[in-house]
Design a protein around this motif. Structure first.
Motif, PDB file in Angstrom:
ATOM      1  N   PRO A 214      -6.512 -12.281  11.056  1.00 31.83           N
ATOM      2  CA  PRO A 214      -5.438 -12.799  10.196  1.00 31.83           C
ATOM      3  C   PRO A 214      -4.897 -11.739   9.235  1.00 31.83           C
ATOM      4  O   PRO A 214      -5.613 -10.839   8.825  1.00 31.83           O
ATOM      5  N   ASP A 215      -3.635 -11.869   8.909  1.00 27.71           N
ATOM      6  CA  ASP A 215      -3.020 -11.061   7.842  1.00 27.71           C
ATOM      7  C   ASP A 215      -2.006 -11.984   7.159  1.00 27.71           C
ATOM      8  O   ASP A 215      -2.131 -13.213   7.276  1.00 27.71           O
ATOM      9  N   VAL A 216      -1.033 -11.412   6.491  1.00 27.12           N
ATOM     10  CA  VAL A 216      -0.065 -12.224   5.756  1.00 27.12           C
ATOM     11  C   VAL A 216       0.589 -13.247   6.703  1.00 27.12           C
ATOM     12  O   VAL A 216       1.047 -12.885   7.786  1.00 27.12           O
ATOM     13  N   ALA A 260     -14.170 -12.528   2.655  1.00 23.49           N
ATOM     14  CA  ALA A 260     -14.736 -11.175   2.756  1.00 23.49           C
ATOM     15  C   ALA A 260     -13.869 -10.099   2.113  1.00 23.49           C
ATOM     16  O   ALA A 260     -14.379  -9.188   1.468  1.00 23.49           O
ATOM     17  N   THR A 261     -12.543 -10.214   2.280  1.00 26.19           N
ATOM     18  CA  THR A 261     -11.694  -9.158   1.723  1.00 26.19           C
ATOM     19  C   THR A 261     -11.781  -9.196   0.197  1.00 26.19           C
ATOM     20  O   THR A 261     -11.986  -8.157  -0.455  1.00 26.19           O
ATOM     21  N   GLY A 262     -11.673 -10.403  -0.359  1.00 25.77           N
ATOM     22  CA  GLY A 262     -11.798 -10.548  -1.818  1.00 25.77           C
ATOM     23  C   GLY A 262     -13.177 -10.121  -2.299  1.00 25.77           C
ATOM     24  O   GLY A 262     -13.318  -9.459  -3.333  1.00 25.77           O
ATOM     25  N   GLY A 289      -0.328 -12.175  -5.839  1.00 30.03           N
ATOM     26  CA  GLY A 289      -0.595 -12.774  -4.526  1.00 30.03           C
ATOM     27  C   GLY A 289      -1.767 -13.726  -4.686  1.00 30.03           C
ATOM     28  O   GLY A 289      -2.816 -13.348  -5.211  1.00 30.03           O
ATOM     29  N   PHE A 290      -1.551 -14.978  -4.259  1.00 29.39           N
ATOM     30  CA  PHE A 290      -2.650 -15.951  -4.350  1.00 29.39           C
ATOM     31  C   PHE A 290      -2.844 -16.581  -2.979  1.00 29.39           C
ATOM     32  O   PHE A 290      -2.940 -17.771  -2.813  1.00 29.39           O
ATOM     33  N   GLY A 291      -2.888 -15.714  -1.948  1.00 34.54           N
ATOM     34  CA  GLY A 291      -3.192 -16.171  -0.601  1.00 34.54           C
ATOM     35  C   GLY A 291      -4.667 -15.944  -0.345  1.00 34.54           C
ATOM     36  O   GLY A 291      -5.505 -16.094  -1.246  1.00 34.54           O
ATOM     37  N   ASN A 292      -4.999 -15.533   0.856  1.00 33.54           N
ATOM     38  CA  ASN A 292      -6.404 -15.347   1.205  1.00 33.54           C
ATOM     39  C   ASN A 292      -7.091 -14.359   0.255  1.00 33.54           C
ATOM     40  O   ASN A 292      -8.105 -14.669  -0.370  1.00 33.54           O
ATOM     41  N   VAL A 293      -6.517 -13.165   0.118  1.00 30.51           N
ATOM     42  CA  VAL A 293      -7.187 -12.102  -0.631  1.00 30.51           C
ATOM     43  C   VAL A 293      -7.152 -12.367  -2.139  1.00 30.51           C
ATOM     44  O   VAL A 293      -8.178 -12.283  -2.834  1.00 30.51           O
ATOM     45  N   GLY A 294      -5.963 -12.711  -2.644  1.00 30.45           N
ATOM     46  CA  GLY A 294      -5.816 -12.916  -4.088  1.00 30.45           C
ATOM     47  C   GLY A 294      -6.671 -14.069  -4.590  1.00 30.45           C
ATOM     48  O   GLY A 294      -7.343 -13.953  -5.634  1.00 30.45           O
ATOM     49  N   ALA A 369      -2.508  -8.133  -4.487  1.00 32.06           N
ATOM     50  CA  ALA A 369      -3.026  -8.730  -3.246  1.00 32.06           C
ATOM     51  C   ALA A 369      -1.893  -9.470  -2.550  1.00 32.06           C
ATOM     52  O   ALA A 369      -2.072 -10.576  -2.041  1.00 32.06           O
ATOM     53  N   ALA A 370      -0.708  -8.837  -2.553  1.00 32.93           N
ATOM     54  CA  ALA A 370       0.447  -9.458  -1.899  1.00 32.93           C
ATOM     55  C   ALA A 370       0.973  -8.503  -0.828  1.00 32.93           C
ATOM     56  O   ALA A 370       0.273  -8.212   0.132  1.00 32.93           O
ATOM     57  N   LEU A 371       2.178  -7.965  -1.066  1.00 28.95           N
ATOM     58  CA  LEU A 371       2.767  -7.096  -0.038  1.00 28.95           C
ATOM     59  C   LEU A 371       2.721  -5.635  -0.487  1.00 28.95           C
ATOM     60  O   LEU A 371       2.230  -5.310  -1.565  1.00 28.95           O
ATOM     61  N   ALA A 392      -4.166  -5.493  -1.595  1.00 29.73           N
ATOM     62  CA  ALA A 392      -3.116  -5.458  -0.564  1.00 29.73           C
ATOM     63  C   ALA A 392      -3.150  -4.128   0.163  1.00 29.73           C
ATOM     64  O   ALA A 392      -3.749  -3.161  -0.306  1.00 29.73           O
ATOM     65  N   ASN A 393      -2.455  -4.069   1.287  1.00 34.19           N
ATOM     66  CA  ASN A 393      -2.273  -2.803   1.988  1.00 34.19           C
ATOM     67  C   ASN A 393      -1.026  -2.117   1.456  1.00 34.19           C
ATOM     68  O   ASN A 393       0.045  -2.730   1.405  1.00 34.19           O
ATOM     69  N   GLY A 394      -1.183  -0.881   1.039  1.00 34.67           N
ATOM     70  CA  GLY A 394      -0.038  -0.068   0.600  1.00 34.67           C
ATOM     71  C   GLY A 394       0.731  -0.624  -0.578  1.00 34.67           C
ATOM     72  O   GLY A 394       1.960  -0.533  -0.602  1.00 34.67           O
TER      73      GLY A 394
HETATM   74  P1  NAD Z   1      -1.502 -14.462   2.539  1.00 34.42           P
HETATM   75  O1  NAD Z   1      -0.355 -14.731   3.425  1.00 34.42           O
HETATM   76  O2  NAD Z   1      -2.687 -15.346   2.577  1.00 34.42           O
HETATM   77  O3  NAD Z   1      -0.981 -14.377   1.016  1.00 34.42           O
HETATM   78  C1  NAD Z   1       0.056 -13.537   0.614  1.00 34.42           C
HETATM   79  C2  NAD Z   1       0.344 -13.784  -0.846  1.00 34.42           C
HETATM   80  O4  NAD Z   1       1.302 -12.810  -1.287  1.00 34.42           O
HETATM   81  C3  NAD Z   1       0.962 -15.156  -1.120  1.00 34.42           C
HETATM   82  O5  NAD Z   1       0.436 -15.673  -2.315  1.00 34.42           O
HETATM   83  C4  NAD Z   1       2.444 -14.827  -1.293  1.00 34.42           C
HETATM   84  O6  NAD Z   1       3.135 -15.762  -2.106  1.00 34.42           O
HETATM   85  C5  NAD Z   1       2.356 -13.479  -1.973  1.00 34.42           C
HETATM   86  N1  NAD Z   1       3.601 -12.718  -1.855  1.00 34.42           N
HETATM   87  C6  NAD Z   1       4.361 -12.528  -0.754  1.00 34.42           C
HETATM   88  N2  NAD Z   1       5.464 -11.831  -1.075  1.00 34.42           N
HETATM   89  C7  NAD Z   1       5.390 -11.557  -2.391  1.00 34.42           C
HETATM   90  C8  NAD Z   1       6.228 -10.878  -3.311  1.00 34.42           C
HETATM   91  N3  NAD Z   1       7.374 -10.321  -2.917  1.00 34.42           N
HETATM   92  N4  NAD Z   1       5.839 -10.800  -4.618  1.00 34.42           N
HETATM   93  C9  NAD Z   1       4.685 -11.361  -5.021  1.00 34.42           C
HETATM   94  N5  NAD Z   1       3.854 -12.026  -4.194  1.00 34.42           N
HETATM   95  C10 NAD Z   1       4.202 -12.121  -2.902  1.00 34.42           C
HETATM   96  O7  NAD Z   1      -1.919 -12.945   2.852  1.00 34.42           O
HETATM   97  P2  NAD Z   1      -3.356 -12.246   2.645  1.00 34.42           P
HETATM   98  O8  NAD Z   1      -4.100 -12.336   3.910  1.00 34.42           O
HETATM   99  O9  NAD Z   1      -3.955 -12.702   1.364  1.00 34.42           O
HETATM  100  O10 NAD Z   1      -2.896 -10.713   2.510  1.00 34.42           O
HETATM  101  C11 NAD Z   1      -2.479 -10.158   1.245  1.00 34.42           C
HETATM  102  C12 NAD Z   1      -2.521  -8.651   1.338  1.00 34.42           C
HETATM  103  O11 NAD Z   1      -3.856  -8.225   1.644  1.00 34.42           O
HETATM  104  C13 NAD Z   1      -1.644  -8.034   2.426  1.00 34.42           C
HETATM  105  O12 NAD Z   1      -1.167  -6.799   1.981  1.00 34.42           O
HETATM  106  C14 NAD Z   1      -2.617  -7.844   3.577  1.00 34.42           C
HETATM  107  O13 NAD Z   1      -2.183  -6.859   4.481  1.00 34.42           O
HETATM  108  C15 NAD Z   1      -3.854  -7.416   2.809  1.00 34.42           C
HETATM  109  N6  NAD Z   1      -5.122  -7.608   3.516  1.00 34.42           N
HETATM  110  C16 NAD Z   1      -5.499  -8.824   3.991  1.00 34.42           C
HETATM  111  C17 NAD Z   1      -6.738  -8.954   4.617  1.00 34.42           C
HETATM  112  C18 NAD Z   1      -7.243 -10.290   5.085  1.00 34.42           C
HETATM  113  O14 NAD Z   1      -8.424 -10.355   5.474  1.00 34.42           O
HETATM  114  N7  NAD Z   1      -6.464 -11.357   5.055  1.00 34.42           N
HETATM  115  C19 NAD Z   1      -7.561  -7.841   4.784  1.00 34.42           C
HETATM  116  C20 NAD Z   1      -7.153  -6.606   4.275  1.00 34.42           C
HETATM  117  C21 NAD Z   1      -5.932  -6.515   3.639  1.00 34.42           C
END
Ligand code: NAD
Length: 508
Positions: A214-216, A260-262, A289-294, A369-371, A392-394
């Protein structure tokens, strides 16, 4: 190389760190050529049938149909709401309905005026970039997002090559996904699109070829669809479970993978805090970012007594100086079916603020932890934190990085900070190969040791502190001079990757 509008491409900008580190280690020129571009760039199209929709009318269009009689759509639950205000029109919604239509417009009491938009087949652009596999099968996330490009996926795929080397897992790097705003499609449409994506990409995938995660915009549910389609009709399906990671624990996923990422981000922060003799209890933290990682990072830090004072996501920013109740915020954003965009906006336990204000809050730690490309030079100038821990990545541009360095704000670079996800993905893959199921304690014990050891190696490289400890040996990695932490992380990755080419040689 300059991009089309004269600006450097994202990939070229990201590769500046690669070239800096490659110069520092005097990388063999042929190895540099081998890894400075991806092995394969797959771009393809995926089609899926899209259902009919009810699309809300603009105010001026509404005026033209204001005396349209209301329609009694009884099976209201069969109108599936989407985040953009439209509804998926499931046919059963109309079975017992008393309908009045005018030029394709319908008036549904308490919902409003809608135009019926005909569904049908649609085409979506899909990508899988396989950057490098010298250390093991290609590995990397699947992103569903409206802003995707070859440039972005090349950058993220290369990041995975560096990250898997740093995490010392036997994988290479890949990334891919679909250019789509997943919030504007139904669950069923996303399922069909995912199945079709795997139908097209099946030849590229496999537990020993390329392993998505999984990713965003994707999650464990989407990994289940991918596994189902990949293994469909195969005689030895259970042998193929490792074709994707990040699955639900009940179908071969690993305990601890969701967080795990968090968790990895927090292990890095703990190490930083230990070295700085900084108490995480009471620390003020900003999370973007308040998705998986945040959300996982926020939850684990809050459990250690840190205060999450503000959160920003794609749809809003919130702040509470006394600390946000993370469990309540999770219930509001992630576990609430009515919150279609899964946003923190509208949370009653904090006040709404602007994104500009978010960056300027006085805090100790920022976890992006967003984009990508969020911490630009301008943002970096305004931050009032001691540490940026890149979940986040990059998230930081090259200019942002220069400003953070000049302002002596510490950084934990993404390729170590968020490596917890791929590390536990490896544990999941191992458990799948062995048909085992480890406890969360076992997973986290291994993860903590792996992350802290590799982060310590990176700090040694950065300070040119060549040493052998009971846990690790940094002598082969130090380059005889101090270097910034991001370049140091890349040095560790490149030395581990280069060893394969130098020791295995090249087939001509
Ligand atoms: P997710 O889709 O679960 O959550 C993404 C979050 O980012 C959401 O809260 C979204 O509202 C927010 N977001 C999106 N666009 C935004 C913007 N323009 N401004 C502010 N917030 C914004 O994604 P995720 O899996 O939590 O991934 C977040 C980051 O962590 C990405 O960069 C991803 O590549 C990186 N990452 C994820 C994992 C993983 O295991 N999921 C692992 C390593 C890195």
């Amino acid at each position: 190389m300059a991009g089309r509008i004269g600006k450097k491409s994202l990939f070229d900008e990201a590769m500046e760190t690669f070239h800096r580190a490659a110069d520092l280690i005097n990388m063999h020129p042929r190895v540099r050529l081998e890894i400075e571009e991806p092995d394969f760039e797959h771009i393809f199209y995926v089609t899926a049938d899209i259902r009919d929709r009810l699309v809300p009318l603009e105010a001026e269009e509404q005026a033209k149909v204001k005396d349209l009689a209301p329609s009694d759509v009884r099976a209201g639950e069969a109108l599936e709401p989407l985040a953009n205000g439209s509804f998926i029109l499931h046919r059963r919604a109309l079975l017992e309905a008393d309908l009045t239509l005018k030029k394709g417009v319908i008036n549904i009491p308490k919902k409003g005026f809608f135009r019926i938009e005909k569904g049908g087949p649609r085409k979506f652009k899909a990508y899988r970039i396989q950057h490098n596999q010298v250390r093991g099968p290609y590995k990397g996330g699947i992103r569903y997002h409206k802003d995707c490009s070859l440039d972005l996926f090349k950058t993220l795929a290369a990041d995975m090559t560096w990250k898997t080397a740093i995490a010392e897992v036997p994988f290479g790097g890949a990334k891919g996904g679909i250019k789509i705003d997943p919030f504007n499609y139904s669950k069923e449409e996303i399922e069909h699109l995912t199945l079709r994506f795997v139908y097209k990409a099946k030849g590229l995938m496999g537990p020993f070829i390329d392993i998505p995660a999984p990713d965003v915009g994707t999650n464990g549910e989407i990994m289940a669809y991918m596994m189902r389609q990949f293994t469909d009709g195969e005689r030895e399906r259970h042998k193929l479970r490792g074709v994707v990671t990040g699955k639900d624990v009940r179908i071969g996923g690993s305990e601890g993978r969701v967080k795990a990422t968090g968790q990895g981000v927090v292990y890095c922060i703990e190490e930083w805090a230990r070295e700085k003799q900084f108490d995480l209890k009471g620390a003020r933290v900003l999370v973007q970012g308040f998705g998986n990682v945040g959300s996982a990072t926020a939850e684990i830090l809050a459990a250690q007594g840190a205060k999450i004072v503000a959160v920003n996501d794609a749809n809003g920013s919130i702040a509470n100086d006394a600390g946000i109740d993370v469990a309540a915020l999770f219930a509001h954003a992630q576990a609430n079916p009515a919150n279609l965009r899964r946003t923190v906006a509208g949370f009653s336990g904090a006040k709404a603020i602007s994104k500009d204000d978010f960056w300027e809050i006085d805090a100790d730690i920022l976890v992006p932890a967003a984009l990508g490309e969020e911490i630009t030079g301008v943002v970096a100038e305004r931050l009032k934190v001691k540490l940026v821990a890149e979940g986040a990545n990059g998230p930081t541009t090259q200019e942002g990085d220069r400003v953070l360095q000049a302002r002596k704000i510490d950084v934990i670079p993404d390729i170590i900070c968020n490596a917890g996800g791929v590390t536990v993905s490896y544990y999941e893959w191992l458990q799948n190969q062995r048909l085992e199921h480890w406890t969360e304690g076992e997973v986290n014990r291994r993860l903590e040791q792996a992350i802290k050891k590799n982060y310590a190696l990176i700090r040694d490289i950065s300070r040119n502190r060549a040493q052998r400890t009971p846990l690790y040996d940094s002598r082969p990695y130090c380059v005889g001079q101090e270097t910034d932490i991001r370049t140091a992380a890349m040095v560790l990755a490149l030395k581990r990757i280069e060893a394969h080419y130098l020791l295995e040689g090249f087939s001509q």
